[in-house]
Design a protein around this motif. Structure first.
Motif, mmCIF file in Angstrom:
data_model
loop_
_atom_site.group_PDB
_atom_site.id
_atom_site.type_symbol
_atom_site.label_atom_id
_atom_site.label_comp_id
_atom_site.label_asym_id
_atom_site.label_seq_id
_atom_site.Cartn_x
_atom_site.Cartn_y
_atom_site.Cartn_z
ATOM 1 N N SER A 1 40.259 96.832 -8.607
ATOM 2 C CA SER A 1 41.343 97.760 -8.917
ATOM 3 C C SER A 1 42.175 97.210 -10.079
ATOM 4 C CB SER A 1 42.211 97.905 -7.674
ATOM 5 O OG SER A 1 42.689 99.193 -7.573
ATOM 6 N N PRO A 2 42.384 98.015 -11.121
ATOM 7 C CA PRO A 2 43.124 97.497 -12.272
ATOM 8 C C PRO A 2 44.622 97.403 -12.014
ATOM 9 C CG PRO A 2 42.552 99.788 -12.635
ATOM 10 C CD PRO A 2 41.915 99.387 -11.340
ATOM 11 N N SER A 3 45.226 96.390 -12.623
ATOM 12 C CA SER A 3 46.678 96.245 -12.605
ATOM 13 C C SER A 3 47.278 97.063 -13.737
ATOM 14 C CB SER A 3 47.069 94.780 -12.814
ATOM 15 O OG SER A 3 46.303 93.934 -11.994
ATOM 16 N N LEU A 4 46.448 97.338 -14.750
ATOM 17 C CA LEU A 4 46.900 98.004 -15.961
ATOM 18 C C LEU A 4 45.717 98.722 -16.609
ATOM 19 C CD1 LEU A 4 49.133 98.311 -18.198
ATOM 20 C CD2 LEU A 4 48.264 96.173 -19.169
ATOM 21 N N ILE A 5 45.968 99.921 -17.121
ATOM 22 C CA ILE A 5 44.951 100.667 -17.864
ATOM 23 C C ILE A 5 45.391 100.784 -19.315
ATOM 24 C CG2 ILE A 5 43.790 102.908 -18.138
ATOM 25 C CD1 ILE A 5 44.330 103.316 -15.060
ATOM 26 N N LEU A 6 44.511 100.395 -20.239
ATOM 27 C CA LEU A 6 44.742 100.626 -21.667
ATOM 28 C C LEU A 6 43.873 101.807 -22.050
ATOM 29 C CD1 LEU A 6 44.721 97.018 -23.167
ATOM 30 C CD2 LEU A 6 46.655 98.374 -22.366
ATOM 31 N N LEU A 7 44.500 102.843 -22.562
ATOM 32 C CA LEU A 7 43.832 104.131 -22.732
ATOM 33 C C LEU A 7 43.809 104.587 -24.181
ATOM 34 C CD1 LEU A 7 42.696 106.649 -21.158
ATOM 35 C CD2 LEU A 7 45.057 107.462 -21.049
ATOM 36 N N ASP A 8 42.593 104.770 -24.708
ATOM 37 C CA ASP A 8 42.452 105.394 -26.020
ATOM 38 C C ASP A 8 42.575 106.901 -25.789
ATOM 39 O OD1 ASP A 8 41.972 105.743 -28.730
ATOM 40 O OD2 ASP A 8 39.807 105.753 -28.486
ATOM 41 N N LEU A 9 43.218 107.601 -26.678
ATOM 42 C CA LEU A 9 43.387 109.042 -26.480
ATOM 43 C C LEU A 9 42.180 109.837 -26.950
ATOM 44 C CD1 LEU A 9 47.128 109.577 -27.441
ATOM 45 C CD2 LEU A 9 46.122 109.083 -25.207
ATOM 46 N N ASN A 10 41.487 109.346 -27.976
ATOM 47 C CA ASN A 10 40.385 110.102 -28.564
ATOM 48 C C ASN A 10 39.042 109.534 -28.129
ATOM 49 O OD1 ASN A 10 42.278 111.708 -30.073
ATOM 50 N ND2 ASN A 10 42.553 109.929 -31.383
ATOM 51 N N MET A 11 38.472 110.156 -27.081
ATOM 52 C CA MET A 11 37.181 109.732 -26.537
ATOM 53 C C MET A 11 36.330 110.962 -26.267
ATOM 54 S SD MET A 11 38.280 106.814 -23.762
ATOM 55 C CE MET A 11 39.361 107.907 -22.843
ATOM 56 N N PRO A 12 35.008 110.775 -26.209
ATOM 57 C CA PRO A 12 34.123 111.906 -25.896
ATOM 58 C C PRO A 12 34.181 112.276 -24.408
ATOM 59 C CG PRO A 12 32.848 109.893 -26.093
ATOM 60 C CD PRO A 12 34.261 109.546 -26.467
ATOM 61 N N LYS A 13 33.545 113.367 -24.061
ATOM 62 C CA LYS A 13 33.426 113.889 -22.682
ATOM 63 C C LYS A 13 34.770 114.303 -22.104
ATOM 64 C CE LYS A 13 29.197 111.361 -21.726
ATOM 65 N NZ LYS A 13 28.602 110.281 -20.973
ATOM 66 N N LEU B 1 35.765 110.319 -18.193
ATOM 67 C CA LEU B 1 35.000 110.540 -16.960
ATOM 68 C C LEU B 1 34.628 109.203 -16.319
ATOM 69 C CD1 LEU B 1 32.665 113.512 -17.993
ATOM 70 C CD2 LEU B 1 34.723 113.591 -16.570
ATOM 71 N N GLU B 2 34.171 108.254 -17.147
ATOM 72 C CA GLU B 2 33.859 106.910 -16.629
ATOM 73 C C GLU B 2 35.109 106.248 -16.066
ATOM 74 O OE1 GLU B 2 31.809 103.896 -18.898
ATOM 75 O OE2 GLU B 2 30.238 105.300 -19.461
ATOM 76 N N LEU B 3 36.228 106.447 -16.727
ATOM 77 C CA LEU B 3 37.492 105.887 -16.262
ATOM 78 C C LEU B 3 37.808 106.383 -14.853
ATOM 79 C CD1 LEU B 3 40.232 104.411 -16.607
ATOM 80 C CD2 LEU B 3 41.049 106.435 -17.831
ATOM 81 N N LEU B 4 37.696 107.683 -14.650
ATOM 82 C CA LEU B 4 37.990 108.251 -13.325
ATOM 83 C C LEU B 4 36.963 107.809 -12.291
ATOM 84 C CD1 LEU B 4 39.215 111.764 -14.450
ATOM 85 C CD2 LEU B 4 40.604 109.919 -13.490
ATOM 86 N N ASP B 5 35.689 107.723 -12.687
ATOM 87 C CA ASP B 5 34.662 107.213 -11.767
ATOM 88 C C ASP B 5 34.999 105.795 -11.326
ATOM 89 O OD1 ASP B 5 33.170 109.525 -11.777
ATOM 90 O OD2 ASP B 5 31.578 108.747 -13.089
ATOM 91 N N TYR B 6 35.385 104.957 -12.292
ATOM 92 C CA TYR B 6 35.743 103.572 -11.983
ATOM 93 C C TYR B 6 36.922 103.544 -11.007
ATOM 94 C CZ TYR B 6 37.088 98.668 -12.727
ATOM 95 O OH TYR B 6 37.408 97.351 -12.542
ATOM 96 N N LEU B 7 37.975 104.283 -11.331
ATOM 97 C CA LEU B 7 39.179 104.270 -10.500
ATOM 98 C C LEU B 7 38.928 104.801 -9.096
ATOM 99 C CD1 LEU B 7 41.772 105.486 -13.157
ATOM 100 C CD2 LEU B 7 41.524 103.155 -12.254
ATOM 101 N N LYS B 8 38.052 105.773 -8.990
ATOM 102 C CA LYS B 8 37.754 106.378 -7.683
ATOM 103 C C LYS B 8 36.548 105.725 -7.007
ATOM 104 C CE LYS B 8 39.773 110.780 -9.026
ATOM 105 N NZ LYS B 8 39.578 112.221 -9.224
ATOM 106 N N GLN B 9 35.983 104.701 -7.652
ATOM 107 C CA GLN B 9 34.810 103.971 -7.161
ATOM 108 C C GLN B 9 33.690 104.927 -6.762
ATOM 109 O OE1 GLN B 9 36.391 101.158 -4.258
ATOM 110 N NE2 GLN B 9 36.571 99.637 -5.879
#
Length: 152
Positions: free
Chosen positions: A63-75, A43-51
């Motif tokens: 704006s990120p050039s690259l996203i490093l994504l953990d698969l197992n996160m809460p929410k 959710l924080e990731l999407l908030d950040y990306l959508k400002q």
């Protein structure tokens, strides 16, 4: 080190504080020109990306050039966040790399089906992590042509 003048903005979505520290240290050790930012869940990731919500100031959330994504996160986990990112026309061109403890074949397959650019299992040793950070940075900074980010 590449001769690139641009700074790579890397957005890391990972809820584990130790892994965040590990990631920051690995990129610092790699001596690459990176601006690394962290969010704790999908959710924080999407908030950040959508400002939106707490990420409305563009100076605080480039704006990120690259996203490093953990698969197992809460929410909202990484798989759900990935699905959202890749179905959003404004976000889908941002490269996303899974950097996760998962080694499950179904995660590898599922994330590639959802549009992940690469799948990397987190190493345990800091030396291996530094090598991955250096390679990732070099690849995305010096080798690959990335689309120019255009914010609305």
């Amino acid at each position: 080190m590449g001769n690139s003048k641009k700074k790579l903005v890397i957005l890391v979505a990972d809820d584990d504080e130790d892994d965040q520290l590990f990631t920051r240290e690995a990129f610092e050790e790699s001596k690459l020109l990176v601006d690394i930012r962290f969010v704790n869940d999908g959710l924080e990731l999407l908030d950040y990306l959508k400002q939106q919500n707490k990420y409305t100031n563009p100076e605080d959330c480039p704006s990120p050039s690259l996203i490093l994504l953990d698969l197992n996160m809460p929410k909202m986990d990484g798989r759900e966040a990935l699905k959202e990112i890749k179905s959003d026309t404004a976000l889908k061109t941002i490269p996303v790399v899974a950097l996760t403890t998962s080694k499950a074949e179904q995660d590898v397959l599922k994330t590639y089906e959802l549009g992940i650019n690469s799948f990397i299992t987190k190493p345990v040793a800091i030396g291996e992590f530094i090598e991955i950070a250096r390679t990732l940075g070099h690849y995305w900074l010096d080798i690959v042509q990335l689309p120019q980010n255009s914010k609305k």
